[in-house]
Design a protein around this motif. Structure first.
Motif, PDB file in Angstrom:
ATOM      1  N   LEU A 242     160.282  64.238 -22.750  1.00  0.00           N
ATOM      2  CA  LEU A 242     159.268  64.930 -22.098  1.00  0.00           C
ATOM      3  C   LEU A 242     158.173  65.326 -22.651  1.00  0.00           C
ATOM      4  N   CYS A 243     156.771  65.117 -22.265  1.00  0.00           N
ATOM      5  CA  CYS A 243     155.638  65.231 -22.656  1.00  0.00           C
ATOM      6  C   CYS A 243     155.006  66.574 -22.390  1.00  0.00           C
ATOM      7  N   SER A 244     154.217  67.133 -23.370  1.00  0.00           N
ATOM      8  CA  SER A 244     153.486  68.207 -22.747  1.00  0.00           C
ATOM      9  C   SER A 244     152.033  67.821 -22.022  1.00  0.00           C
ATOM     10  N   ALA A 245     151.305  68.510 -21.361  1.00  0.00           N
ATOM     11  CA  ALA A 245     150.167  68.050 -20.412  1.00  0.00           C
ATOM     12  C   ALA A 245     148.979  67.762 -21.353  1.00  0.00           C
ATOM     13  N   THR A 246     149.234  68.298 -22.736  1.00  0.00           N
ATOM     14  CA  THR A 246     148.122  67.606 -23.739  1.00  0.00           C
ATOM     15  C   THR A 246     148.416  66.175 -24.253  1.00  0.00           C
ATOM     16  N   GLU A 247     149.885  66.015 -24.400  1.00  0.00           N
ATOM     17  CA  GLU A 247     150.174  64.744 -25.167  1.00  0.00           C
ATOM     18  C   GLU A 247     149.988  63.704 -23.869  1.00  0.00           C
ATOM     19  N   THR A 248     150.321  64.212 -22.750  1.00  0.00           N
ATOM     20  CA  THR A 248     150.068  63.118 -21.670  1.00  0.00           C
ATOM     21  C   THR A 248     148.560  62.813 -21.286  1.00  0.00           C
ATOM     22  N   ARG A 249     147.726  63.957 -21.498  1.00  0.00           N
ATOM     23  CA  ARG A 249     145.938  63.732 -21.559  1.00  0.00           C
ATOM     24  C   ARG A 249     145.755  62.632 -22.642  1.00  0.00           C
ATOM     25  N   ALA A 250     146.300  62.833 -23.770  1.00  0.00           N
ATOM     26  CA  ALA A 250     145.993  61.653 -24.701  1.00  0.00           C
ATOM     27  C   ALA A 250     146.372  60.370 -24.533  1.00  0.00           C
ATOM     28  N   LYS A 251     147.367  60.310 -23.697  1.00  0.00           N
ATOM     29  CA  LYS A 251     148.069  58.982 -23.291  1.00  0.00           C
ATOM     30  C   LYS A 251     146.907  58.348 -21.940  1.00  0.00           C
ATOM     31  N   VAL A 252     146.281  59.346 -21.212  1.00  0.00           N
ATOM     32  CA  VAL A 252     145.422  58.895 -20.296  1.00  0.00           C
ATOM     33  C   VAL A 252     144.068  58.324 -20.911  1.00  0.00           C
ATOM     34  N   GLN A 253     143.713  58.923 -22.000  1.00  0.00           N
ATOM     35  CA  GLN A 253     142.418  58.405 -22.627  1.00  0.00           C
ATOM     36  C   GLN A 253     142.865  57.227 -23.321  1.00  0.00           C
ATOM     37  N   SER A 254     143.874  57.030 -23.916  1.00  0.00           N
ATOM     38  CA  SER A 254     144.114  55.569 -24.487  1.00  0.00           C
ATOM     39  C   SER A 254     144.399  54.441 -23.525  1.00  0.00           C
ATOM     40  N   SER A 255     145.037  54.897 -22.446  1.00  0.00           N
ATOM     41  CA  SER A 255     145.085  53.763 -21.418  1.00  0.00           C
ATOM     42  C   SER A 255     143.977  53.276 -20.923  1.00  0.00           C
ATOM     43  N   LEU A 256     142.806  54.282 -20.648  1.00  0.00           N
ATOM     44  CA  LEU A 256     141.671  53.818 -20.187  1.00  0.00           C
ATOM     45  C   LEU A 256     140.764  53.123 -21.106  1.00  0.00           C
ATOM     46  N   GLN A 257     141.036  53.450 -22.234  1.00  0.00           N
ATOM     47  CA  GLN A 257     140.274  52.570 -23.427  1.00  0.00           C
ATOM     48  C   GLN A 257     140.509  51.199 -22.946  1.00  0.00           C
ATOM     49  N   THR A 258     141.794  50.625 -22.491  1.00  0.00           N
ATOM     50  CA  THR A 258     142.200  49.285 -22.467  1.00  0.00           C
ATOM     51  C   THR A 258     141.547  48.751 -21.411  1.00  0.00           C
ATOM     52  N   LEU A 259     140.983  49.360 -20.344  1.00  0.00           N
ATOM     53  CA  LEU A 259     140.389  48.976 -19.125  1.00  0.00           C
ATOM     54  C   LEU A 259     138.820  48.218 -19.832  1.00  0.00           C
ATOM     55  N   HIS A 260     138.293  47.367 -19.244  1.00  0.00           N
ATOM     56  CA  HIS A 260     137.053  46.806 -19.169  1.00  0.00           C
ATOM     57  C   HIS A 260     136.193  47.815 -18.628  1.00  0.00           C
ATOM     58  N   PRO A 261     134.878  47.882 -18.890  1.00  0.00           N
ATOM     59  CA  PRO A 261     133.959  48.693 -18.299  1.00  0.00           C
ATOM     60  C   PRO A 261     133.707  48.262 -16.749  1.00  0.00           C
ATOM     61  N   ARG A 262     133.882  47.170 -16.721  1.00  0.00           N
ATOM     62  CA  ARG A 262     133.475  46.987 -15.098  1.00  0.00           C
ATOM     63  C   ARG A 262     134.615  47.092 -14.098  1.00  0.00           C
ATOM     64  N   HIS A 263     135.827  47.484 -14.768  1.00  0.00           N
ATOM     65  CA  HIS A 263     136.823  47.977 -13.917  1.00  0.00           C
ATOM     66  C   HIS A 263     136.627  49.637 -13.805  1.00  0.00           C
ATOM     67  N   LYS A 264     135.959  50.100 -14.678  1.00  0.00           N
ATOM     68  CA  LYS A 264     136.158  51.881 -14.631  1.00  0.00           C
ATOM     69  C   LYS A 264     134.646  52.098 -13.950  1.00  0.00           C
ATOM     70  N   ARG A 265     133.634  51.293 -13.465  1.00  0.00           N
ATOM     71  CA  ARG A 265     132.708  51.779 -12.834  1.00  0.00           C
ATOM     72  C   ARG A 265     133.032  52.676 -11.589  1.00  0.00           C
ATOM     73  N   LEU A 266     131.995  53.866 -11.416  1.00  0.00           N
ATOM     74  CA  LEU A 266     132.460  54.355 -10.600  1.00  0.00           C
ATOM     75  C   LEU A 266     132.048  53.986  -9.248  1.00  0.00           C
ATOM     76  N   GLN A 267     131.016  53.148  -9.281  1.00  0.00           N
ATOM     77  CA  GLN A 267     130.502  52.509  -7.775  1.00  0.00           C
ATOM     78  C   GLN A 267     130.507  50.947  -8.087  1.00  0.00           C
ATOM     79  N   GLU A 268     131.080  50.343  -7.102  1.00  0.00           N
ATOM     80  CA  GLU A 268     131.277  49.056  -6.972  1.00  0.00           C
ATOM     81  C   GLU A 268     131.915  48.295  -8.188  1.00  0.00           C
ATOM     82  N   PRO A 269     133.225  48.904  -8.551  1.00  0.00           N
ATOM     83  CA  PRO A 269     133.791  48.296  -9.682  1.00  0.00           C
ATOM     84  C   PRO A 269     134.439  46.920  -9.336  1.00  0.00           C
TER      85      PRO A 269
END
Length: 553
Positions: free
Chosen positions: A494-521
């Motif tokens: 079981l992970c702490s909120a801070t540990e899971t937060r780090a996983k989120v940022q790591s997972s987001l790094q694997t996305l291409h910028p075109r999929h992370k665009r806030l408008q019309e991704p």
């Protein structure tokens, strides 16, 4: 800032037992369980899947959250005598009494849960969670699991979008508790906005229960509660270093106020005495954490009072933190505030003024957050409340929980609305990575299929196309599903909120910028394997052929 609690896991589990008892469900779950029990089908092995149909906020991705709460819920799942007696009172009088004894003995010792790890970037139609076990039990889990995942994933994804809009350097403070949908909504928001990328919360309980860093200062009410310097008590402060003799901080501040007004060409007589008294009182209470809101009357007036008090603190070797702006044009105001800070630093040789923080809080939306990056400003920290925790752009993620197998036989919901049809059978989920390290396709296969291999071509059917087959060659293959709960035991740490937060940022790094665009991704591809596509086709055709069976016989 408050230190994280050392017993957050125990507090979280106790909270789950209290907030998510087995009765936190829809009545039809219980009536279906009774019907299964009456027909002797309650022990049949069954498999359900949890997924959602569209990414929220018109975005290109979602963050999966709430998994840890689901595991703790499963571990503590059981009906108490009081629960069973209440069910006896609401179910029809003809309900067999033996059913209530059956409920009293239920737990999740026969349940297995496989899921994508919490904090992972996920996409529409991908099965996030597979729940297998006795039919009656896994049916009873539906509503509670959906409740735990839906809002957590939605608000976590909303926070990630705010983080992307803000950029990596600006600090983000969540302060939505007073605007949240009830106490539980507020606490859940504070936890999962931190996981999604926010740095701090104003919610003290979230700091205690989940270890989320807590931050805060003062409200306008504190400022407006003062009218005169006579109300400042005590009136002295001891310097950090040197002489321990108390210093008259009011007299010291008045001297600095005259010098600041002279520097800026302002008139001391036009300052608001009550505001100055409030700042002094707060500075005496928290000389190392002095960060007042300066627009209770006007920013120009508040800025003069702040600088006078802050310079007095610096003379006594304390380090004030900064100011908060809460109305008007935050960008323009922040530029003027920073200009004055730099001027004071240079003119009075007070280096602490070079590092003062400017906090902006004024009904911040995702759009206004993005605009901060387009306009010149000096805002270091942004506080977000209403539009973050209430997810005003979209109120629900819309996760669903659907039956995909009974007695090792695949089950499929076939709907006139193609989006509401389900994909049958137990599955494995793989993420395909390209040569640049970016995820480009999630492949959903039958669990019995051999996994895809890096460097080997494979054919699949994107869910966005009904019939078209495509061929892809992954540079890397990641298996997304993990065993999370088996025979009554949580099988992953079981992970702490801070540990899971780090996983989120790591997972987001694997996305291409075109999929992370806030408008019309760009749309991310989710596809079925050839064998799974064939199974779907066969079941559809079989259903069509058998639709007139009763009328024909």
């Amino acid at each position: 800032m408050a230190a994280p609690s050392s017993n957050t896991c125990g507090l979280t589990e106790r909270s789950i037992r209290e907030r998510v008892p087995p009765l936190l469900t829809d009545l039809y779950q219980v009536t279906m369980a009774y019907a299964y029990w009456r027909t002797g089908r309650h022990q049949e092995p069954a498999v359900f899947e949890l997924f959602f149909r569209n990414n929220p906020f018109g975005g290109g991705f979602t963050l999966f959250a709430g998994m840890q709460d689901c595991l703790l819920f499963l571990r503590s799942f059981h009906f108490t005598d009081e629960d069973v007696e209440f069910l006896r009172s609401v179910l029809p009088p003809a309900t067999d009494p033996a059913f209530f004894q059956f409920l009293r003995g239920l737990d999740c010792s026969g349940v297995t849960l496989r899921a994508i790890p919490e904090g992972t970037v996920v996409f529409a139609r991908v099965p996030l969670m597979e729940v297998a076990g006795p039919l009656a039990v896994v049916q009873l889990l539906e509503t509670s699991l959906l409740c735990l995942v839906n809002y957590a994933s939605l608000v976590c994804s909303n926070a990630a979008r705010f983080r992307l809009a803000a950029g990596p350097k600006r600090k983000l403070l969540e302060l939505g508790l007073r605007r949240a949908q009830g106490p539980d909504g507020g606490l859940t928001a504070s936890r999962y906005t931190h996981i999604g990328g926010f740095d701090f919360t104003s919610n003290v309980q979230a700091g205690f229960q989940y270890g989320v860093p807590v931050a805060g200062t003062m409200a306008h009410s504190y400022v407006t509660s003062f009218t005169s310097l006579e109300e400042v008590l005590p009136k002295t402060l001891v310097a950090v270093n040197g002489d321990s003799t108390p210093v008259d901080i009011i007299l010291l501040t008045k001297g600095w106020l005259s010098r600041v007004c002279e520097l800026l060409g302002s008139q001391p007589g036009k300052i608001h005495e009550g505001e100055l008294a409030a700042f002094l009182s707060y500075a005496i209470a928290y000389p190392q954490n002095f960060l007042p809101v300066i627009d209770s009357f006007s920013v120009s007036c508040g800025l003069l009072n702040f600088c006078a008090v802050a310079l007095a603190l610096c003379e006594l070797d304390y380090k004030p933190l900064g100011v908060r702006l809460d109305s008007g044009d935050l960008c323009r105001q922040s530029l003027e505030v920073r200009r004055v800070f730099r001027l004071c630093s240079k003119h009075f040789s007070v280096s602490a003024f070079d590092s003062l923080t400017i906090v902006g809080t004024n009904n911040i939306t995702e759009q206004s957050m993005a605009e901060l990056n387009e306009k010149e400003n000096e805002i270091d920290v942004v506080g977000v409340g209403t539009h973050l925790v209430t997810c005003t752009q979209q109120p629900s993620l819309g996760c669903v929980y659907k039956l995909v197998e009974v007695r090792a036989s695949p089950r499929m919901k076939i709907s006139e609305d193609p989006e509401k049809s389900t994909v049958p059978g137990r599955k494995a989920v793989y993420r395909l990575i390209d040569a640049e390290g970016h995820a480009f396709l999630d492949l959903v296969c039958l669990v019995a299929e051999a996994p895809p291999e890096a460097g080997v071509s494979l054919s699949c059917y994107p869910l966005s196309c009904d019939t078209s087959c495509v061929s892809v060659i992954p540079a890397q293959v990641i298996c997304l599903r993990q065993d999370m709960f088996t025979k009554g035991r949580v099988t992953q740490p079981l992970c702490s909120a801070t540990e899971t937060r780090a996983k989120v940022q790591s997972s987001l790094q694997t996305l291409h910028p075109r999929h992370k665009r806030l408008q019309e991704p760009d749309s991310y591809t989710v596809a079925l394997s050839e064998k799974l596509h064939t199974l779907v086709t066969e079941i559809r055709e079989g259903s069509s052929n058998n639709s007139n069976f009763l009328l024909a016989n």
